[in-house]
Design a protein around this motif. Structure first.
Motif, PDB file in Angstrom:
ATOM      1  N   LEU A   1      -3.168   4.072   8.648  1.00  0.00           N
ATOM      2  CA  LEU A   1      -2.812   3.024   7.695  1.00  0.00           C
ATOM      3  C   LEU A   1      -1.508   2.331   8.096  1.00  0.00           C
ATOM      4  O   LEU A   1      -1.362   1.114   7.911  1.00  0.00           O
ATOM      5  CB  LEU A   1      -2.689   3.608   6.284  1.00  0.00           C
TER       6      LEU A   1
ATOM      7  N   TRP B   1      -2.421  -0.075  10.784  1.00  0.00           N
ATOM      8  CA  TRP B   1      -3.081  -1.216  10.151  1.00  0.00           C
ATOM      9  C   TRP B   1      -2.052  -2.139   9.496  1.00  0.00           C
ATOM     10  O   TRP B   1      -2.131  -3.376   9.633  1.00  0.00           O
ATOM     11  CB  TRP B   1      -4.084  -0.710   9.118  1.00  0.00           C
TER      12      TRP B   1
ATOM     13  N   LYS C   1      -4.843   9.937   8.756  1.00  0.00           N
ATOM     14  CA  LYS C   1      -5.148   8.787   7.894  1.00  0.00           C
ATOM     15  C   LYS C   1      -3.890   7.982   7.577  1.00  0.00           C
ATOM     16  O   LYS C   1      -3.915   6.751   7.595  1.00  0.00           O
ATOM     17  CB  LYS C   1      -5.816   9.274   6.595  1.00  0.00           C
TER      18      LYS C   1
ATOM     19  N   LEU D   1      -9.982  -0.618   1.787  1.00  0.00           N
ATOM     20  CA  LEU D   1      -8.632  -1.047   1.423  1.00  0.00           C
ATOM     21  C   LEU D   1      -8.497  -2.559   1.526  1.00  0.00           C
ATOM     22  O   LEU D   1      -7.924  -3.205   0.631  1.00  0.00           O
ATOM     23  CB  LEU D   1      -7.610  -0.350   2.327  1.00  0.00           C
TER      24      LEU D   1
ATOM     25  N   ILE E   1     -10.311   1.699   5.854  1.00  0.00           N
ATOM     26  CA  ILE E   1      -9.586   0.440   6.032  1.00  0.00           C
ATOM     27  C   ILE E   1     -10.393  -0.733   5.480  1.00  0.00           C
ATOM     28  O   ILE E   1      -9.843  -1.639   4.830  1.00  0.00           O
ATOM     29  CB  ILE E   1      -9.220   0.239   7.512  1.00  0.00           C
TER      30      ILE E   1
ATOM     31  N   TRP F   1       0.846   5.440   0.243  1.00  0.00           N
ATOM     32  CA  TRP F   1       0.064   6.620   0.610  1.00  0.00           C
ATOM     33  C   TRP F   1       0.522   7.839  -0.180  1.00  0.00           C
ATOM     34  O   TRP F   1       1.721   8.106  -0.314  1.00  0.00           O
ATOM     35  CB  TRP F   1       0.216   6.896   2.102  1.00  0.00           C
TER      36      TRP F   1
ATOM     37  N   VAL G   1      -3.218   4.796  -2.371  1.00  0.00           N
ATOM     38  CA  VAL G   1      -4.252   5.478  -1.599  1.00  0.00           C
ATOM     39  C   VAL G   1      -3.977   6.971  -1.708  1.00  0.00           C
ATOM     40  O   VAL G   1      -3.016   7.483  -1.130  1.00  0.00           O
ATOM     41  CB  VAL G   1      -4.250   5.031  -0.126  1.00  0.00           C
TER      42      VAL G   1
ATOM     43  N   VAL H   1       0.858  -1.181   0.000  1.00  0.00           N
ATOM     44  CA  VAL H   1       0.000   0.000   0.000  1.00  0.00           C
ATOM     45  C   VAL H   1       0.893   1.230   0.000  1.00  0.00           C
ATOM     46  O   VAL H   1       1.862   1.300   0.765  1.00  0.00           O
ATOM     47  CB  VAL H   1      -0.936   0.015   1.226  1.00  0.00           C
TER      48      VAL H   1
ATOM     49  N   PHE I   1       3.805  -1.210   3.523  1.00  0.00           N
ATOM     50  CA  PHE I   1       3.228   0.130   3.477  1.00  0.00           C
ATOM     51  C   PHE I   1       4.330   1.162   3.286  1.00  0.00           C
ATOM     52  O   PHE I   1       5.365   1.123   3.953  1.00  0.00           O
ATOM     53  CB  PHE I   1       2.469   0.430   4.776  1.00  0.00           C
TER      54      PHE I   1
END
Length: 260
Positions: free
Chosen positions: A46, A49, A42, A249, A246, A30, A99, A28, A57
């Motif tokens: 993430l 998460w 946010k 996602l 989330i 950002w 994202v 993921v 991430f």
């Protein structure tokens, strides 16, 4: 880089701050909004998460933002796009779900276009766009500029506008407007080649939710989902907004892991 430690990536003349967490694919990535940074609510949610789920991430600050070098006033969509592509290519492994929040949604759409041009479209497996603001300079700002603001842009090279989110005013440069014109995406079909999920607040005072609906007209008919949050604002940072982000996602991740 197992816990999102801060590192720096040199992109052209700018020192770009990056935090990368190793983990499972799809990763993921950002992409923040105008004047926001990777320490925002946010992005941090993430990262938490990703730590809990073991997902890869990656987040970074554009030049002139957060922990990165460079002057904010020198920033343009083209510059921040180039930096984001460099981070993707140099710090991520395997397919990514992008994202994009607000302006980050514009950056994400431009990244997909440039990656497909370069034959690297398999880098992107999905898009999650939060209050996306593609083409905001031409579509949202230019039509409402006053004659005084237009004169200020031409004479001073920038204009200032009160910010609801910071004691410092927002600064918009003539270069940003001119470069934005060269990066417009809502001029024809945006072939993403991947599923797209859009979240937008219907009480958004900065980017009207109708802008998201207009964006949908430029996306392929298949694999596009739009969720309108009746009382949602632009930031979409309330606990219920984070939970919805989330969930969306995780749905995209599941689709990549098990496409059937």
């Amino acid at each position: 880089m197992n816990a999102g430690e801060l590192e720096y990536l040199n992109v052209a003349d700018d020192r770009i701050a990056v935090r990368h967490r190793n983990g499972a694919t799809p990763g993921v990535m950002w992409l923040g909004g105008y004047r926001s940074d990777m320490g925002g609510t946010k992005a941090v949610a993430l990262d938490t998460w990703a730590e809990e789920t073991g997902q890869a991430f990656t987040r970074h600050d554009y030049s002139g933002h957060g922990e990165s070098g460079g002057e904010f006033r020198d920033g343009t969509i083209s510059l921040w796009l180039a930096q984001s592509l460099a981070v993707l290519r140099q710090r991520t492994v395997g397919p990514q779900i992008l994202v994009g929040s607000s302006m980050g949604g514009w950056i994400a759409l431009r990244m997909i276009q440039e990656l497909h041009k370069a034959g690297e479209g398999d880098h992107v497996a999905g898009l999650l766009l939060l209050a996306p603001a593609p083409d905001f300079t031409a579509e949202l700002m230019e039509p409402v500029l006053t004659p005084e603001q237009r004169a200020e842009l031409m004479e001073r090279g920038f204009l200032e506008e009160h910010s609801e989110y910071s004691p410092e005013p927002n600064i918009y440069t003539r270069a940003l407007f001119e470069d934005g014109e060269q990066n417009r995406v809502m001029t024809g079909l945006i072939d993403t080649h991947c599923p797209v999920y859009i979240m937008h607040g219907m009480e958004d005072p900065d980017v009207p939710y109708q802008h998201a609906l207009k964006l949908v007209e430029h996306l392929p008919a298949d694999d596009v989902t739009v969720s309108l949050i009746r009382d949602g604002d632009h930031r979409l940072s309330r606990p219920q907004d984070i939970a919805m982000m989330i969930t969306a996602l995780e749905g995209l991740v599941d689709r990549v892991v098990d496409p059937d």
